[in-house]
Design a protein around this motif. Structure first.
Motif, PDB file in Angstrom:
ATOM      1  N   UNK A  69     -23.026  -8.885   6.432  1.00 40.20           N
ATOM      2  CA  UNK A  69     -22.918  -7.721   5.866  1.00 40.20           C
ATOM      3  C   UNK A  69     -23.819  -6.934   4.985  1.00 40.20           C
ATOM      4  N   UNK A  70     -24.153  -5.656   5.084  1.00 34.49           N
ATOM      5  CA  UNK A  70     -24.841  -4.966   4.180  1.00 34.49           C
ATOM      6  C   UNK A  70     -24.530  -3.672   3.752  1.00 34.49           C
ATOM      7  N   UNK A  71     -24.884  -3.276   2.538  1.00 39.03           N
ATOM      8  CA  UNK A  71     -24.295  -1.866   2.131  1.00 39.03           C
ATOM      9  C   UNK A  71     -25.552  -1.115   1.453  1.00 39.03           C
ATOM     10  N   UNK A  72     -25.820   0.163   1.510  1.00 35.97           N
ATOM     11  CA  UNK A  72     -26.889   1.107   0.989  1.00 35.97           C
ATOM     12  C   UNK A  72     -26.393   1.639  -0.250  1.00 35.97           C
ATOM     13  N   UNK A  73     -27.299   1.517  -1.276  1.00 34.46           N
ATOM     14  CA  UNK A  73     -26.714   2.381  -2.637  1.00 34.46           C
ATOM     15  C   UNK A  73     -26.641   3.732  -2.559  1.00 34.46           C
ATOM     16  N   UNK A  74     -25.706   4.312  -3.256  1.00 29.16           N
ATOM     17  CA  UNK A  74     -25.572   5.891  -2.892  1.00 29.16           C
ATOM     18  C   UNK A  74     -26.899   6.619  -3.036  1.00 29.16           C
ATOM     19  N   UNK A  75     -27.804   6.283  -3.690  1.00 29.27           N
ATOM     20  CA  UNK A  75     -29.281   6.957  -3.604  1.00 29.27           C
ATOM     21  C   UNK A  75     -30.129   6.532  -2.500  1.00 29.27           C
ATOM     22  N   UNK A  76     -29.709   5.295  -1.802  1.00 28.36           N
ATOM     23  CA  UNK A  76     -30.597   5.015  -0.652  1.00 28.36           C
ATOM     24  C   UNK A  76     -31.755   4.418  -1.093  1.00 28.36           C
ATOM     25  N   UNK A  77     -31.906   3.637  -2.317  1.00 29.58           N
ATOM     26  CA  UNK A  77     -33.049   3.100  -2.786  1.00 29.58           C
ATOM     27  C   UNK A  77     -32.834   1.733  -2.719  1.00 29.58           C
ATOM     28  N   UNK A  78     -31.825   1.069  -2.744  1.00 29.12           N
ATOM     29  CA  UNK A  78     -31.347  -0.268  -2.577  1.00 29.12           C
ATOM     30  C   UNK A  78     -30.549  -0.644  -1.284  1.00 29.12           C
ATOM     31  N   UNK A  95     -34.174   7.137  15.006  1.00 34.75           N
ATOM     32  CA  UNK A  95     -34.666   8.279  15.994  1.00 34.75           C
ATOM     33  C   UNK A  95     -35.038   7.658  17.316  1.00 34.75           C
ATOM     34  N   UNK A  96     -35.905   6.636  17.456  1.00 34.01           N
ATOM     35  CA  UNK A  96     -36.459   6.219  18.768  1.00 34.01           C
ATOM     36  C   UNK A  96     -36.076   4.776  19.172  1.00 34.01           C
ATOM     37  N   UNK A  97     -35.114   4.244  18.459  1.00 31.98           N
ATOM     38  CA  UNK A  97     -34.635   2.551  18.376  1.00 31.98           C
ATOM     39  C   UNK A  97     -35.757   1.706  18.415  1.00 31.98           C
ATOM     40  N   UNK A  98     -36.827   1.728  17.650  1.00 33.87           N
ATOM     41  CA  UNK A  98     -37.940   0.946  17.597  1.00 33.87           C
ATOM     42  C   UNK A  98     -37.758   0.094  16.404  1.00 33.87           C
ATOM     43  N   UNK A  99     -38.210  -1.035  16.316  1.00 31.49           N
ATOM     44  CA  UNK A  99     -38.421  -2.154  15.145  1.00 31.49           C
ATOM     45  C   UNK A  99     -39.442  -1.532  14.260  1.00 31.49           C
ATOM     46  N   UNK A 100     -39.145  -1.335  12.923  1.00 27.54           N
ATOM     47  CA  UNK A 100     -39.954  -1.114  11.749  1.00 27.54           C
ATOM     48  C   UNK A 100     -40.307  -2.236  11.195  1.00 27.54           C
ATOM     49  N   UNK A 101     -41.574  -2.817  11.164  1.00 26.79           N
ATOM     50  CA  UNK A 101     -42.119  -3.552  10.325  1.00 26.79           C
ATOM     51  C   UNK A 101     -41.330  -5.032  10.418  1.00 26.79           C
ATOM     52  N   UNK A 102     -40.986  -5.498  11.612  1.00 30.25           N
ATOM     53  CA  UNK A 102     -40.290  -6.663  11.686  1.00 30.25           C
ATOM     54  C   UNK A 102     -38.981  -7.085  10.893  1.00 30.25           C
ATOM     55  N   UNK A 103     -38.918  -8.463  10.605  1.00 30.99           N
ATOM     56  CA  UNK A 103     -37.719  -8.863  10.028  1.00 30.99           C
ATOM     57  C   UNK A 103     -37.915  -8.956   8.382  1.00 30.99           C
ATOM     58  N   UNK A 104     -37.115  -8.347   7.628  1.00 26.22           N
ATOM     59  CA  UNK A 104     -36.976  -8.674   6.265  1.00 26.22           C
ATOM     60  C   UNK A 104     -36.260 -10.213   5.883  1.00 26.22           C
ATOM     61  N   UNK A 105     -36.851 -11.054   5.478  1.00 24.91           N
ATOM     62  CA  UNK A 105     -36.321 -12.417   5.268  1.00 24.91           C
ATOM     63  C   UNK A 105     -35.487 -12.218   4.138  1.00 24.91           C
ATOM     64  N   UNK A 142     -32.970  -9.286   7.976  1.00 22.18           N
ATOM     65  CA  UNK A 142     -32.462  -7.894   8.440  1.00 22.18           C
ATOM     66  C   UNK A 142     -33.631  -7.512   9.385  1.00 22.18           C
ATOM     67  N   UNK A 143     -33.410  -6.467  10.306  1.00 24.44           N
ATOM     68  CA  UNK A 143     -34.275  -5.917  11.084  1.00 24.44           C
ATOM     69  C   UNK A 143     -33.923  -4.445  10.746  1.00 24.44           C
ATOM     70  N   UNK A 144     -34.824  -3.696  10.432  1.00 21.84           N
ATOM     71  CA  UNK A 144     -35.133  -2.465  10.091  1.00 21.84           C
ATOM     72  C   UNK A 144     -35.539  -1.565  11.639  1.00 21.84           C
ATOM     73  N   UNK A 145     -34.562  -0.771  11.722  1.00 18.19           N
ATOM     74  CA  UNK A 145     -34.637   0.012  13.227  1.00 18.19           C
ATOM     75  C   UNK A 145     -34.684   1.436  13.125  1.00 18.19           C
TER      76      UNK A 145
END
Length: 85
Positions: free
Chosen positions: A30-39, A13-23, A7-10
């Motif tokens: 598909x992905x989902x975020x935990x309710x607290x946003x930590x996972x 706010x400015x549509x830039x890639x953050x720290x490349x791709x997470x293998x 996954x690539x984190x974007x």
């Protein structure tokens, strides 16, 4: 965004890639975020796993084996469960 094996984190706010791709595993549809946003839970259809990403440092903290490869998405239901359909 999802790639063939990660996954690539974007920055939204400015549509830039953050720290490349997470293998992750292969073919993450598909992905989902935990309710607290930590996972972040990533379904890896290609290798039958779910990767768990720590959102503070974008590191994989666990990979859960044994999931069917036909999942289309992962939706968070109730802590600590992730229901994938």
């Amino acid at each position: 965004t999802l790639t063939g094996s990660g996954i690539t984190v974007i920055n939204a706010t400015n549509n830039t890639v953050v720290n490349g791709t997470i293998p992750t595993g292969s073919n993450p549809p598909g992905i989902t975020l935990s309710p607290d946003g930590r996972k972040l839970y990533v379904v890896n259809a290609g290798d039958n796993t779910v990767s768990i990403v720590n959102t503070n440092n974008n590191a994989i903290v666990a990979t859960i084996p044994g999931w069917l490869g036909a999942f289309k998405r992962c939706s968070y239901t109730r802590w600590p469960f992730c229901l994938c359909n």
